[in-house]
Design a protein around this motif. Sequence first.
Motif, PDB file in Angstrom:
ATOM      1  N   SER A  73      44.566  49.317  44.221  1.00 39.73           N
ATOM      2  CA  SER A  73      43.399  49.206  43.335  1.00 39.73           C
ATOM      3  C   SER A  73      42.420  48.149  43.824  1.00 39.73           C
ATOM      4  CB  SER A  73      43.837  48.857  41.911  1.00 39.73           C
ATOM      5  OG  SER A  73      44.577  49.901  41.351  1.00 39.73           O
ATOM      6  N   VAL A  74      42.932  47.009  44.235  1.00 34.09           N
ATOM      7  CA  VAL A  74      42.072  45.931  44.731  1.00 34.09           C
ATOM      8  C   VAL A  74      41.358  46.369  45.995  1.00 34.09           C
ATOM      9  CG1 VAL A  74      42.087  43.598  45.732  1.00 34.09           C
ATOM     10  CG2 VAL A  74      43.363  44.065  43.633  1.00 34.09           C
ATOM     11  N   LEU A  75      42.079  47.007  46.904  1.00 38.47           N
ATOM     12  CA  LEU A  75      41.469  47.467  48.151  1.00 38.47           C
ATOM     13  C   LEU A  75      40.426  48.543  47.887  1.00 38.47           C
ATOM     14  CD1 LEU A  75      41.268  47.256  51.184  1.00 38.47           C
ATOM     15  CD2 LEU A  75      43.277  48.744  51.368  1.00 38.47           C
ATOM     16  N   GLN A  98      28.381  39.327  54.829  1.00 44.43           N
ATOM     17  CA  GLN A  98      28.411  38.011  54.198  1.00 44.43           C
ATOM     18  C   GLN A  98      28.365  38.125  52.673  1.00 44.43           C
ATOM     19  OE1 GLN A  98      25.071  36.389  56.301  1.00 44.43           O
ATOM     20  NE2 GLN A  98      26.328  35.698  58.015  1.00 44.43           N
ATOM     21  N   GLU A  99      27.526  39.017  52.170  1.00 42.08           N
ATOM     22  CA  GLU A  99      27.441  39.213  50.714  1.00 42.08           C
ATOM     23  C   GLU A  99      28.756  39.762  50.169  1.00 42.08           C
ATOM     24  OE1 GLU A  99      24.957  38.588  48.477  1.00 42.08           O
ATOM     25  OE2 GLU A  99      23.774  37.623  50.060  1.00 42.08           O
ATOM     26  N   THR A 100      29.333  40.710  50.890  1.00 49.24           N
ATOM     27  CA  THR A 100      30.603  41.299  50.456  1.00 49.24           C
ATOM     28  C   THR A 100      31.692  40.243  50.400  1.00 49.24           C
ATOM     29  OG1 THR A 100      30.011  43.449  51.388  1.00 49.24           O
ATOM     30  CG2 THR A 100      32.343  43.049  50.980  1.00 49.24           C
ATOM     31  N   LEU A 101      31.774  39.455  51.454  1.00 47.36           N
ATOM     32  CA  LEU A 101      32.816  38.436  51.538  1.00 47.36           C
ATOM     33  C   LEU A 101      32.755  37.466  50.358  1.00 47.36           C
ATOM     34  CD1 LEU A 101      35.142  37.375  53.278  1.00 47.36           C
ATOM     35  CD2 LEU A 101      33.503  35.804  54.286  1.00 47.36           C
ATOM     36  N   GLY A 102      31.560  37.130  49.951  1.00 48.24           N
ATOM     37  CA  GLY A 102      31.408  36.204  48.836  1.00 48.24           C
ATOM     38  C   GLY A 102      31.892  36.755  47.511  1.00 48.24           C
ATOM     39  N   ARG A 103      32.092  38.049  47.416  1.00 48.99           N
ATOM     40  CA  ARG A 103      32.495  38.673  46.147  1.00 48.99           C
ATOM     41  C   ARG A 103      33.955  39.137  46.129  1.00 48.99           C
ATOM     42  NH1 ARG A 103      27.089  41.051  46.880  1.00 48.99           N
ATOM     43  NH2 ARG A 103      25.778  40.264  45.219  1.00 48.99           N
ATOM     44  N   LEU A 104      34.642  38.999  47.240  1.00 46.93           N
ATOM     45  CA  LEU A 104      36.010  39.521  47.313  1.00 46.93           C
ATOM     46  C   LEU A 104      37.060  38.477  46.960  1.00 46.93           C
ATOM     47  CD1 LEU A 104      35.940  41.655  50.573  1.00 46.93           C
ATOM     48  CD2 LEU A 104      35.842  42.443  48.212  1.00 46.93           C
ATOM     49  N   PRO A 105      38.135  38.912  46.312  1.00 49.15           N
ATOM     50  CA  PRO A 105      39.248  37.994  46.033  1.00 49.15           C
ATOM     51  C   PRO A 105      40.117  37.845  47.291  1.00 49.15           C
ATOM     52  CG  PRO A 105      39.721  40.169  45.141  1.00 49.15           C
ATOM     53  CD  PRO A 105      38.346  40.235  45.744  1.00 49.15           C
ATOM     54  N   HIS A 106      39.989  36.722  47.994  1.00 46.95           N
ATOM     55  CA  HIS A 106      40.702  36.540  49.259  1.00 46.95           C
ATOM     56  C   HIS A 106      42.221  36.600  49.115  1.00 46.95           C
ATOM     57  CE1 HIS A 106      36.988  35.928  51.112  1.00 46.95           C
ATOM     58  NE2 HIS A 106      36.924  34.620  51.122  1.00 46.95           N
ATOM     59  N   GLY A 107      42.739  36.101  48.024  1.00 47.61           N
ATOM     60  CA  GLY A 107      44.184  36.067  47.856  1.00 47.61           C
ATOM     61  C   GLY A 107      44.830  37.435  47.734  1.00 47.61           C
ATOM     62  N   SER A 108      44.050  38.439  47.376  1.00 51.75           N
ATOM     63  CA  SER A 108      44.601  39.775  47.146  1.00 51.75           C
ATOM     64  C   SER A 108      44.382  40.726  48.312  1.00 51.75           C
ATOM     65  CB  SER A 108      43.963  40.393  45.901  1.00 51.75           C
ATOM     66  OG  SER A 108      44.196  39.589  44.786  1.00 51.75           O
ATOM     67  N   LEU A 109      43.612  40.290  49.309  1.00 50.49           N
ATOM     68  CA  LEU A 109      43.260  41.169  50.427  1.00 50.49           C
ATOM     69  C   LEU A 109      43.470  40.450  51.743  1.00 50.49           C
ATOM     70  CD1 LEU A 109      39.798  42.413  49.137  1.00 50.49           C
ATOM     71  CD2 LEU A 109      41.821  43.826  49.397  1.00 50.49           C
ATOM     72  N   GLU A 113      42.944  44.723  56.315  1.00 53.35           N
ATOM     73  CA  GLU A 113      42.922  45.873  55.413  1.00 53.35           C
ATOM     74  C   GLU A 113      41.513  46.417  55.244  1.00 53.35           C
ATOM     75  OE1 GLU A 113      46.368  45.239  52.101  1.00 53.35           O
ATOM     76  OE2 GLU A 113      44.744  43.764  52.107  1.00 53.35           O
ATOM     77  N   VAL A 114      40.582  45.530  54.974  1.00 54.34           N
ATOM     78  CA  VAL A 114      39.197  45.953  54.753  1.00 54.34           C
ATOM     79  C   VAL A 114      38.608  46.536  56.034  1.00 54.34           C
ATOM     80  CG1 VAL A 114      36.884  45.185  54.118  1.00 54.34           C
ATOM     81  CG2 VAL A 114      38.882  44.289  52.889  1.00 54.34           C
TER      82      VAL A 114
END
Length: 163
Positions: A73-75, A98-109, A113-114
């Motif tokens: 689900s997170v992915l 850069q915009e995407t990275l700022g919105r992603l939960p790093h601990g879950s991904l 994977e991305v």
Amino acid sequence: MEDDLHPDFSFAGPGPQDMANGTAILATALLREAESLAQTAAGLRGTLALFAMDGPAELEDHRMMQAGARAASVLAGALVLVARDLLRFTGEPVRAAQETLGRLPHGSLSVGEVVGHLRAAALAPVTDDGAARIAAATIAETFASAFEAAWHGTAPAIGGKGD
């Protein structure tokens, strides 16, 4: 005067329209990847009721299925965000990364994977427009390089606009 049978062609790479088309088909392919992951997550959640949880082994299986559903689900959500930002910043894959990275939960991904799903999406666009396919691959690779660099806190690759 003879007709020129070989018009002048530019081999400088995909043009602006090709990049726009490439962005659109890449975003569509990413959404298909996300949809597949979301369906997988739903399927995993649906199997949770099948576990009797009579002992520690069954409880561990249940936890594993829950974790798998959550990860899928997170992915899936991350891929939707990538597609959205690519469309939002068409022609600017470094900015989109850069915009995407700022919105992603790093601990879950993980970056792998991305980027892995992004590259798979770049190989799966449904079009016979060769220039748009090349543009999609270029955009995906530029985004991936910038995304990986930003994830690890380093500078993006030189020439990272994808054009």
